[in-house]
Each structure stands twice: as structure tokens, then as C-alpha cells.
Design an enzyme around this catalytic site. Sequence first.
Site, PDB file in Angstrom:
ATOM      1  CD  GLU A   1      -2.896  -1.052   2.409  1.00 45.79           C
ATOM      2  OE1 GLU A   1      -2.741  -0.176   3.268  1.00 45.79           O
ATOM      3  OE2 GLU A   1      -3.863  -1.826   2.405  1.00 45.79           O
TER       4      GLU A   1
ATOM      5  CD  GLU B   1      -3.585  -5.889   4.320  1.00 49.75           C
ATOM      6  OE1 GLU B   1      -4.386  -5.039   4.772  1.00 49.75           O
ATOM      7  OE2 GLU B   1      -2.361  -5.723   4.325  1.00 49.75           O
TER       8      GLU B   1
HETATM    9  C1  GBH Z   1      -4.417  -2.056   5.761  1.00 45.06           C
HETATM   10  O1  GBH Z   1      -4.456  -0.749   5.380  1.00 45.06           O
HETATM   11  C2  GBH Z   1      -3.039  -2.371   6.230  1.00 45.06           C
HETATM   12  O2  GBH Z   1      -2.267  -2.965   5.211  1.00 45.06           O
HETATM   13  C3  GBH Z   1      -2.970  -3.185   7.480  1.00 45.06           C
HETATM   14  O3  GBH Z   1      -1.692  -3.131   8.007  1.00 45.06           O
HETATM   15  C4  GBH Z   1      -4.030  -2.713   8.447  1.00 45.06           C
HETATM   16  O4  GBH Z   1      -3.916  -3.330   9.686  1.00 45.06           O
HETATM   17  C5  GBH Z   1      -5.357  -2.943   7.827  1.00 45.06           C
HETATM   18  O5  GBH Z   1      -5.462  -2.363   6.574  1.00 45.06           O
HETATM   19  C6  GBH Z   1      -6.529  -2.487   8.662  1.00 45.06           C
HETATM   20  O6  GBH Z   1      -6.553  -1.101   8.787  1.00 45.06           O
HETATM   21  O7  GBH Z   1      -7.514   8.131   2.536  1.00 45.06           O
HETATM   22  O8  GBH Z   1      -7.849   9.110   4.693  1.00 45.06           O
HETATM   23  O9  GBH Z   1      -9.694   8.180   3.465  1.00 45.06           O
HETATM   24  C7  GBH Z   1      -5.637  -0.068   5.494  1.00 45.06           C
HETATM   25  C8  GBH Z   1      -6.102   0.506   4.220  1.00 45.06           C
HETATM   26  C9  GBH Z   1      -6.679   2.424   3.072  1.00 45.06           C
HETATM   27  C10 GBH Z   1      -7.274   2.301   5.422  1.00 45.06           C
HETATM   28  C11 GBH Z   1      -7.223   3.758   3.003  1.00 45.06           C
HETATM   29  C12 GBH Z   1      -7.894   3.630   5.335  1.00 45.06           C
HETATM   30  C13 GBH Z   1      -8.593   5.450   3.898  1.00 45.06           C
HETATM   31  C14 GBH Z   1      -7.933   6.592   4.546  1.00 45.06           C
HETATM   32  N1  GBH Z   1      -6.677   1.769   4.279  1.00 45.06           N
HETATM   33  N2  GBH Z   1      -7.916   4.203   4.090  1.00 45.06           N
HETATM   34  S1  GBH Z   1      -8.272   8.108   3.754  1.00 45.06           S
END
Ligand code: GBH
Length: 448
Positions: free
Chosen positions: A169, A352
Site C-alpha cells: 500500500e 487483505e
Molecule cells: C491495511 O491498510 C493495512 O495494510 C494493514 O496493516 C491494516 O492493519 C489494515 O489495513 C486495517 O486497517 O484516505 O484518509 O480516506 C488499510 C487501508 C486504506 C485504510 C485507506 C484507510 C482510507 C484513509 N486503508 N484508508 S483516507
Amino acid sequence: SHFTLPGDSVMMQKDFLFGVATASFQIEGDAEHRQPCIWDTFCDTPGKIADGSNGQVACDHVKLWRDDVDLIASLGVDAYRLSISWGRVLHPDGSVNQRGMDFYINLLDELGRRGINVFVTLYHWDLPQHLEDKGGWLNRDTAVAFANYAAIVANALGNRVYAYSTLNEPFCSAFLGYEAGIHAPGHKSRQQGRTAAHNLLLAHGMAMTEIRREAPEAKAGIVLNFSPAYPYTSSAGDANAARLAHEYHNTWYLMPLMEGRYPDIINQLEPHERPVVEPGDMDIISTPIDYLGINYYTRNVYRAGGPLGFEEVRIDNVPRTAMDWEICPQAFTDLLTGLAQEFNLPPIYITENGAAEDDAPFNGTVHDPMRLDYLQSHLLAVHQAIERGVDIKGYFAWSLMDNFEWAEGYRKRFGLVYVDYGTQQRILKSSAKAYQGMLAIRQEASQQ
Ligand code: GBH
């Protein structure tokens, strides 16, 4: 109870890989035997982590790894996705920390003996602090340092690994870390976010070449997160806002990887707001990958507005997880079919997918009805996408066990397995048993 899929689904065949996923900083602990990383520093900064916690002990996995391999094997999964801590396997001068490397070699050997395919992520956000001190992902040299690290790891682990992934990511590293300031290293600059994103993509491309040379039998790719963007209303303005948000959150990373160019939203920025792209960078970034890892949790809804032309809207009366993320399996199917239409994608692994729920043990058991529903509906969403022709080869539930949920600390639990942080006891939740049940049924069917 157990998860179900149509009996004729390709997901019920043994060459579709089912797994569980974790990441180094979130589970390992044993901080005294690795370099400090940007998340240690972030955790030490007051106000950054919701419960004031850190990754010093986490799930104590470095000490308990043999039990955790038993746990993974007991689920009956085909694969396990983990990440390597850069600062555990290398010293600051770039030489190998043999104690750290041996930890992973022993772990992978044991997983191999159990017949579990290993997916290794080289970078799941734990940048060594000494590199951050030299600019971190704002410094192009960090991409070179990453490629060197990738070569050393691929040489040491070689074909013990079924599939390498360079980065997890990069959107989160760049946007959440450098633009929004809610992840380490906590910067808040749009321009820095763009520079970090470019250097991360460059790091990925440089590392691809190293992995292919050192571990030619293994697959190599990258893991991206996707937040499909939907318009709030049927107005043309909101449709445009959703399109812009899709480019900013999703295409920004996927298009350079697949097509060697940035989407319009980046190219149309004022020159001083664009990342510095040197000649040859796009060729490096678009080095062919063997697979694309896709992480999906939720969708987002947008309307016109804000400095970039889109702003997120929180809609009412929809089911949500404990992260307050909307539960929307249909968006998962639509995402997969949409991306396959928009790009010429390699095979996909869902690396994931999962949900946070406020779990608590009751009489020694942990019942997690919301997660059960979430996983069942999202497994069917993947099945639907495959039915519509999308080439998906595996699915990993996030996560094997409750762990350090970044800025949320330990209060948000994503595990199929409950972790009692006082005793480090692991308890299978109902969802773990349902996963186990489905995999056992599939196993029996494959032996007939
Ligand atoms: C994943 O990322 C991770 O890889 C993992 O480590 C983690 O534990 C898991 O998810 C659970 O959270 O752009 O401000 O609207 C999370 C992926 C992508 C979370 C984008 C929040 C939106 C934030 N995410 N997201 S925003």
C-alpha cells in the site's frame, strides 16, 4: 458454522490459495533486536496513537512464532502472508543482522515443512529511522537503499518464498504518512506526499529487478489498497468528483505500474506541484509484475468540492465495522471487474480483506457475528468477480490475529484469532472456526 461458496466455484479448488495475513511491526515485538523504525518514533510522539501504545511487544510473535505456526497450520490455510522488518535483517550500515535473518529463515522453513505457501512483503511501513533521518521517502536514495535490501533478502530467503511483494500500500505510506500526517512519519504536505509516492514507486521498480535476479523461481509483485469511489448524487458534478477521487486514491499507483504514466490528475498539476520524474523512471516503475495484490476494506462516497475537486461524504443508515468503515461487498465485486476493464492486469491475489469488531471473550469463547457476515459476503463478492472473468488466484483474510492497528493502537481488533495482550493467549474466534470449516470441506472434496 462454516463459510460457504458454491460447490462449483473455482475458489473451492485446491489451486486457489486461501490464507491469512500479518505485518512485522503489528505482531512481532522484540524491538530490542532490531533497529528503531519510523513507527517507534511515531508511537513515542504524544497524541499520535489512540491508546498511547507502541510496538515494543505487540503479539510477541518473535518469541511465540512456533506456536503461531501451529495456529496457522490448524486453520488449514494454503498460504500465509507476512512482512519482513527491514531493520531486523539489516544493520544501519546495510550489512546483514544474522540473528534477524535467521528468525525469518527458521520461520519460513517451518511453514514450508507444513506445506504452507509463503507470501513475503518487503515493506509494510516500518522504515528504519536512520533512513528517515536522511529524508526517508522524500529522498531518492531511499529507493536505492530499498533495492539493496530487497536483493539481500531475496538472496537469503530465495525460493522459500512463493511470492514476494515489494511494498504494501504505497498510497498509505505516501498519503497517510506525508500528506495527511496520520501515519508515520507524520508529515502534512501535499507536495511531500507526491514526492514520497514517486520514490516509493521507484523503489518498487528497482527492487523488482533484484528479486527476479536473486529468486528467479518466486513470483514478484506489489500490493495496493483500493478505495472504490462512488458519487453522492447522480449529478454530473458528483460523478466528476468520484472520477477524480478514483484517480487520486487508486489510479495514481496502478497506472504508472501498468502503463508507465501518471493519470491526468497528476499530469495536470502545476509543474511545481508535480513529483520530479527523471528520464527512465517510468520504465523502471512499469517493470512487469507477475501478480497484483489487492487490499480491499470499504468504498468511499464523494461529492464535488474541496481543494482537489472532491470531498468525502459520510452516508447514514449503512452497516459499518468498528473502524466506522461501510460494509459494502458489492463495491468489492465492482472494483475487481472495473479494474480488469480499465487495465490489462496480471493475475490478482486478494492480499487483505477483513473487518474490525469489538471482540471480547465470554466463557472462553469469542463470538464475532459481524466479522462472520463480513467475510462470508466478501468471499461471495470475490466469487462473483471470478464468475465475471476476473483472474483471481487467492484470498487472504486480514488478519491472522488481533494486532497493533497503527494509529488506533490495540483497541481495534481485526483478527480471526483473539489475542489477550495480558497473557498473549490466542483464542480462535467464531470467524476462525468458520474459515477452518470451509477449508476442511474443500480439503475433503479435493481428496474424492
Ligand atoms: C491495511 O491498510 C493495512 O495494510 C494493514 O496493516 C491494516 O492493519 C489494515 O489495513 C486495517 O486497517 O484516505 O484518509 O480516506 C488499510 C487501508 C486504506 C485504510 C485507506 C484507510 C482510507 C484513509 N486503508 N484508508 S483516507
